[in-house]
Design a protein around this motif. Structure first.
Motif, PDB file in Angstrom:
ATOM      1  N   PRO A   6      16.891   9.054  18.243  1.00 18.50           N
ATOM      2  CA  PRO A   6      16.138   9.432  17.043  1.00 18.50           C
ATOM      3  C   PRO A   6      16.456  10.831  16.526  1.00 18.50           C
ATOM      4  O   PRO A   6      16.087  11.159  15.406  1.00 18.50           O
ATOM      5  CB  PRO A   6      14.680   9.337  17.512  1.00 18.50           C
ATOM      6  CG  PRO A   6      14.735   9.535  18.989  1.00 18.50           C
ATOM      7  CD  PRO A   6      16.034   8.925  19.429  1.00 18.50           C
ATOM      8  N   SER A   7      17.149  11.630  17.326  1.00 15.13           N
ATOM      9  CA  SER A   7      17.509  12.972  16.851  1.00 15.13           C
ATOM     10  C   SER A   7      18.736  12.950  15.952  1.00 15.13           C
ATOM     11  O   SER A   7      18.989  13.910  15.218  1.00 15.13           O
ATOM     12  CB  SER A   7      17.750  13.911  18.032  1.00 15.13           C
ATOM     13  OG  SER A   7      18.925  13.555  18.744  1.00 15.13           O
ATOM     14  N   GLU A  70      16.574   8.230  24.436  1.00 21.25           N
ATOM     15  CA  GLU A  70      16.032   6.976  23.916  1.00 21.25           C
ATOM     16  C   GLU A  70      14.858   7.168  22.967  1.00 21.25           C
ATOM     17  O   GLU A  70      14.723   6.420  21.991  1.00 21.25           O
ATOM     18  CB  GLU A  70      15.631   6.049  25.057  1.00 21.25           C
ATOM     19  CG  GLU A  70      16.822   5.527  25.840  1.00 21.25           C
ATOM     20  CD  GLU A  70      16.493   4.364  26.751  1.00 21.25           C
ATOM     21  OE1 GLU A  70      17.370   3.505  26.966  1.00 21.25           O
ATOM     22  OE2 GLU A  70      15.345   4.299  27.260  1.00 21.25           O
ATOM     23  N   MET A  71      13.967   8.147  23.251  1.00 18.65           N
ATOM     24  CA  MET A  71      12.795   8.279  22.374  1.00 18.65           C
ATOM     25  C   MET A  71      12.534   9.701  21.894  1.00 18.65           C
ATOM     26  O   MET A  71      11.550   9.947  21.202  1.00 18.65           O
ATOM     27  CB  MET A  71      11.535   7.678  23.016  1.00 18.65           C
ATOM     28  CG  MET A  71      11.155   8.133  24.405  1.00 18.65           C
ATOM     29  SD  MET A  71      10.498   9.820  24.551  1.00 18.65           S
ATOM     30  CE  MET A  71       9.031   9.726  23.542  1.00 18.65           C
ATOM     31  N   GLY A  72      13.416  10.646  22.219  1.00 19.48           N
ATOM     32  CA  GLY A  72      13.368  11.949  21.593  1.00 19.48           C
ATOM     33  C   GLY A  72      12.472  12.989  22.221  1.00 19.48           C
ATOM     34  O   GLY A  72      12.290  14.073  21.668  1.00 19.48           O
ATOM     35  N   LYS A  73      11.924  12.730  23.395  1.00 23.87           N
ATOM     36  CA  LYS A  73      11.067  13.711  24.051  1.00 23.87           C
ATOM     37  C   LYS A  73      11.865  14.960  24.393  1.00 23.87           C
ATOM     38  O   LYS A  73      12.944  14.864  24.976  1.00 23.87           O
ATOM     39  CB  LYS A  73      10.475  13.097  25.331  1.00 23.87           C
ATOM     40  CG  LYS A  73       9.405  13.942  26.015  1.00 23.87           C
ATOM     41  CD  LYS A  73       9.004  13.350  27.367  1.00 23.87           C
ATOM     42  CE  LYS A  73       8.504  11.934  27.239  1.00 23.87           C
ATOM     43  NZ  LYS A  73       7.153  11.875  26.634  1.00 23.87           N
ATOM     44  N   PRO A 302      12.254  14.870  17.631  1.00 24.70           N
ATOM     45  CA  PRO A 302      12.060  13.884  16.569  1.00 24.70           C
ATOM     46  C   PRO A 302      10.931  12.921  16.912  1.00 24.70           C
ATOM     47  O   PRO A 302      10.500  12.826  18.060  1.00 24.70           O
ATOM     48  CB  PRO A 302      13.404  13.154  16.549  1.00 24.70           C
ATOM     49  CG  PRO A 302      13.863  13.221  17.984  1.00 24.70           C
ATOM     50  CD  PRO A 302      13.430  14.577  18.467  1.00 24.70           C
ATOM     51  N   GLN A 303      10.463  12.228  15.893  1.00 26.22           N
ATOM     52  CA  GLN A 303       9.604  11.075  16.145  1.00 26.22           C
ATOM     53  C   GLN A 303      10.478   9.973  16.745  1.00 26.22           C
ATOM     54  O   GLN A 303      11.688   9.975  16.598  1.00 26.22           O
ATOM     55  CB  GLN A 303       8.934  10.620  14.856  1.00 26.22           C
ATOM     56  CG  GLN A 303       8.053  11.692  14.221  1.00 26.22           C
ATOM     57  CD  GLN A 303       6.869  12.081  15.087  1.00 26.22           C
ATOM     58  OE1 GLN A 303       5.861  11.407  15.125  1.00 26.22           O
ATOM     59  NE2 GLN A 303       6.989  13.192  15.793  1.00 26.22           N
ATOM     60  N   ALA A 304       9.858   9.031  17.417  1.00 29.29           N
ATOM     61  CA  ALA A 304      10.640   8.088  18.225  1.00 29.29           C
ATOM     62  C   ALA A 304      11.462   7.110  17.390  1.00 29.29           C
ATOM     63  O   ALA A 304      12.537   6.692  17.815  1.00 29.29           O
ATOM     64  CB  ALA A 304       9.711   7.311  19.161  1.00 29.29           C
ATOM     65  N   ARG A 305      10.940   6.743  16.215  1.00 32.82           N
ATOM     66  CA  ARG A 305      11.662   5.788  15.378  1.00 32.82           C
ATOM     67  C   ARG A 305      11.413   6.113  13.904  1.00 32.82           C
ATOM     68  O   ARG A 305      10.358   6.638  13.543  1.00 32.82           O
ATOM     69  CB  ARG A 305      11.206   4.334  15.644  1.00 32.82           C
ATOM     70  CG  ARG A 305      11.458   3.805  17.026  1.00 32.82           C
ATOM     71  CD  ARG A 305      11.396   2.264  17.055  1.00 32.82           C
ATOM     72  NE  ARG A 305      10.234   1.736  16.361  1.00 32.82           N
ATOM     73  CZ  ARG A 305       9.108   1.308  16.961  1.00 32.82           C
ATOM     74  NH1 ARG A 305       8.993   1.387  18.276  1.00 32.82           N
ATOM     75  NH2 ARG A 305       8.112   0.825  16.241  1.00 32.82           N
ATOM     76  N   GLN A 306      12.329   5.695  13.061  1.00 36.54           N
ATOM     77  CA  GLN A 306      12.210   5.924  11.619  1.00 36.54           C
ATOM     78  C   GLN A 306      10.959   5.263  11.056  1.00 36.54           C
ATOM     79  O   GLN A 306      10.219   5.862  10.272  1.00 36.54           O
ATOM     80  CB  GLN A 306      13.453   5.384  10.905  1.00 36.54           C
ATOM     81  CG  GLN A 306      13.438   5.536   9.392  1.00 36.54           C
ATOM     82  CD  GLN A 306      13.612   6.968   8.934  1.00 36.54           C
ATOM     83  OE1 GLN A 306      14.262   7.765   9.612  1.00 36.54           O
ATOM     84  NE2 GLN A 306      13.051   7.295   7.770  1.00 36.54           N
ATOM     85  N   GLY A 337      18.243  12.908  11.626  1.00 36.96           N
ATOM     86  CA  GLY A 337      17.263  12.495  12.614  1.00 36.96           C
ATOM     87  C   GLY A 337      15.896  12.259  12.002  1.00 36.96           C
ATOM     88  O   GLY A 337      15.670  12.436  10.803  1.00 36.96           O
ATOM     89  N   VAL A 338      14.964  11.851  12.858  1.00 37.21           N
ATOM     90  CA  VAL A 338      13.632  11.433  12.410  1.00 37.21           C
ATOM     91  C   VAL A 338      12.631  12.538  12.746  1.00 37.21           C
ATOM     92  O   VAL A 338      11.880  12.447  13.721  1.00 37.21           O
ATOM     93  CB  VAL A 338      13.225  10.102  13.083  1.00 37.21           C
ATOM     94  CG1 VAL A 338      11.955   9.564  12.441  1.00 37.21           C
ATOM     95  CG2 VAL A 338      14.345   9.076  12.981  1.00 37.21           C
ATOM     96  N   PHE A 339      12.612  13.598  11.962  1.00 35.98           N
ATOM     97  CA  PHE A 339      11.797  14.769  12.279  1.00 35.98           C
ATOM     98  C   PHE A 339      10.635  14.901  11.296  1.00 35.98           C
ATOM     99  O   PHE A 339      10.824  14.790  10.076  1.00 35.98           O
ATOM    100  CB  PHE A 339      12.641  16.039  12.247  1.00 35.98           C
ATOM    101  CG  PHE A 339      13.600  16.153  13.395  1.00 35.98           C
ATOM    102  CD1 PHE A 339      13.235  16.829  14.556  1.00 35.98           C
ATOM    103  CD2 PHE A 339      14.868  15.583  13.330  1.00 35.98           C
ATOM    104  CE1 PHE A 339      14.123  16.937  15.624  1.00 35.98           C
ATOM    105  CE2 PHE A 339      15.757  15.685  14.390  1.00 35.98           C
ATOM    106  CZ  PHE A 339      15.379  16.364  15.548  1.00 35.98           C
TER     107      PHE A 339
END
Length: 453
Positions: A6-7, A70-73, A302-306, A337-339
């Protein structure tokens, strides 16, 4: 299953889903394994769990990087999550025998009456992506050590985490079949719960997902534990330490990118300290570094998904259209990315999305209240009831107000968190049942009464 970082928005891995035939084999394996696993002594199971904790610590960087990809943590938070998983392993490795000891009851002379705690069998766990290791170990550590076997249906965007967790138990020496990850779509869950080989199900996730699992399990008389969403209040009273409340509150809202059921979401502030708190709160939030989750200086990735980010922004936009004021943030960040930025909203209209729905991202709502009673009323004005945080210099006052809050856990002068030593769970639309501590290990057991004359 495609894994998208997601980044960057780049697909980084593809995993083959398990087929229905694979699921059947896994259920057969779980059933066969349970027949032997249940007869192992609790001490044997404790020792294996202690080894699982060692495996986690030895490989924490590798597991953390899998989470981050995988999920942006942010990587530092991912490492801390693996360490927390090792802690829950340590806890049950030390205390499971005590928790599972038989309990005596009053009985007539010449007789004994005890409650024994026996495992139920294969338990299906449907787990979310936001804490992809912790949520799994929170169920696996107690349930497996009680003698059950586990089947994991993890979120589809963290398949690498699911398989890595299976490897942890394998490397620790657990027999094959004690813990299995199923890479399957959600539409197979109902059939697994309905299968006679499965004796219970636990889910952490959304309300609709929880209702679906509960409905199927209820139809087949299967035990369930549900930990669902939350809209946790963070109450700041007139005698609170404003600096500490603002600092902790900012982190309680934005930890893990705000993607947490127990994140502080509704900040309910006494009018006498409202302006001072809001100023300090804004300063704290504006200090956070948003960026590459692999960078150890990053606070918010980032957030985990768009689609999740788009849903969050839609809640914000609709609330602003209804009259809410944006103090900071409020628009997706224009970058790869999904920020989404840390966001604060005030002047919240009653019933708008950020007031009535769960916001799963870095969006804080701040309310001004005239007194303690109004604070409690606003805190309880929600369908959710997972956690709550109260800030006051008077501990007796905090404890008294805590008794008035409709939630599964209330923390005074501390953020809401899950801890292996304390029961965790919610009420109302936040679910039922408890995880962790003694209560957690006894959720999926047969509390058998044994009367000996």
């Amino acid at each position: 299953m495609d894994v998208v970082d997601p980044s960057t928005g780049t697909r980084i891995e593809t995993y083959e889903e398990h087929t229905e035939g694979d699921v059947t084999e896994a259920l057969d394996r779980a059933t066969e394994t349970f027949d032997d696993w249940r007869t192992r002594s609790v001490r044997d199971r404790e020792q294996l769990l202690a080894t699982a904790g060692e495996v986690l610590r030895d490989n924490k960087r590798e597991y953390a990087e899998t989470m981050t990809r995988e999920m942006g943590k942010p990587i530092t938070q991912a490492i801390a999550e693996v360490e927390k998983c090792a802690w829950v392993c340590d806890h049950y490795a030390e205390y499971a025998s005590t928790y599972l000891d038989s309990d005596p009851h009053p009985s007539p002379p010449g007789s004994t009456v005890e409650t024994e705690y026996e495992p139920l069998g294969p338990v299906l766990a449907v787990m979310p992506w936001n804490f992809p290791f912790w949520q799994v170990f929170r169920f696996a550590a107690p349930y497996l050590t009680a003698g059950n076997v586990g089947l994991l249906k993890h979120a589809s965007n963290v398949p690498g985490c699911a398989l890595a967790i299976e490897d942890v138990f394998r490397e620790a020496g657990y027999p094959e079949g004690v813990f299995q990850s199923l890479l399957i779509p959600s539409d197979l869950v109902d059939d697994i719960i309905a299968d006679d080989r499965v004796r219970g199900a636990t889910l952490t996730g959304s309300g609709p997902a929880g209702r679906a699992v509960a409905a199927t399990a209820g139809e087949h008389l299967k035990k369930t534990v549900l930990e669902l969403g939350g809209s946790d209040p963070f109450i700041v009273l007139d005698d609170a330490d404003i600096g500490s409340a603002a600092e902790t509150g900012a982190w309680a809202r934005n930890l893990n990118g705000g993607q947490s059921c127990i994140a502080a979401k509704r900040f309910i502030v006494h009018t006498d300290v409202y302006d001072d708190f809001l100023d300090a709160f804004v300063d704290e939030i504006d200090s956070f570094v948003v960026g590459d989750p692999m960078d150890e200086k990053t606070d918010i990735g980032p957030q985990a998904r768009q689609d999740l980010m788009e849903e969050l922004h839609e809640q914000v936009a609709e609330s602003v259209d209804a009259g809410a004021t944006v103090v900071t943030g409020g628009e997706p960040i224009d970058r790869e990315g999904v920020f989404y930025p840390p966001t604060i909203l005030t002047d919240i209209p009653e019933g708008c999305p950020v007031d009535s729905d769960e916001t799963f991202g870095p969006v804080a709502t701040v309310y001004e209240v005239a007194d303690e009673d109004e604070a409690v009323s606003k805190a309880n004005d929600t369908n959710f009831g997972l956690g709550a945080s109260i800030w006051t210099e008077n501990r007796d006052r905090g404890k008294r107000i805590a008794s008035r809050i409709d939630a599964g856990c209330v923390y005074v002068n501390q953020l809401v968190k899950s801890d292996p030593r304390a029961p965790f769970g919610g009420v109302k639309d936040s679910g039922y049942g408890r995880e962790l501590s003694e209560a957690g290990i006894k959720e999926f057991v047969n509390r058998k009464t044994v009367w000996v004359e």
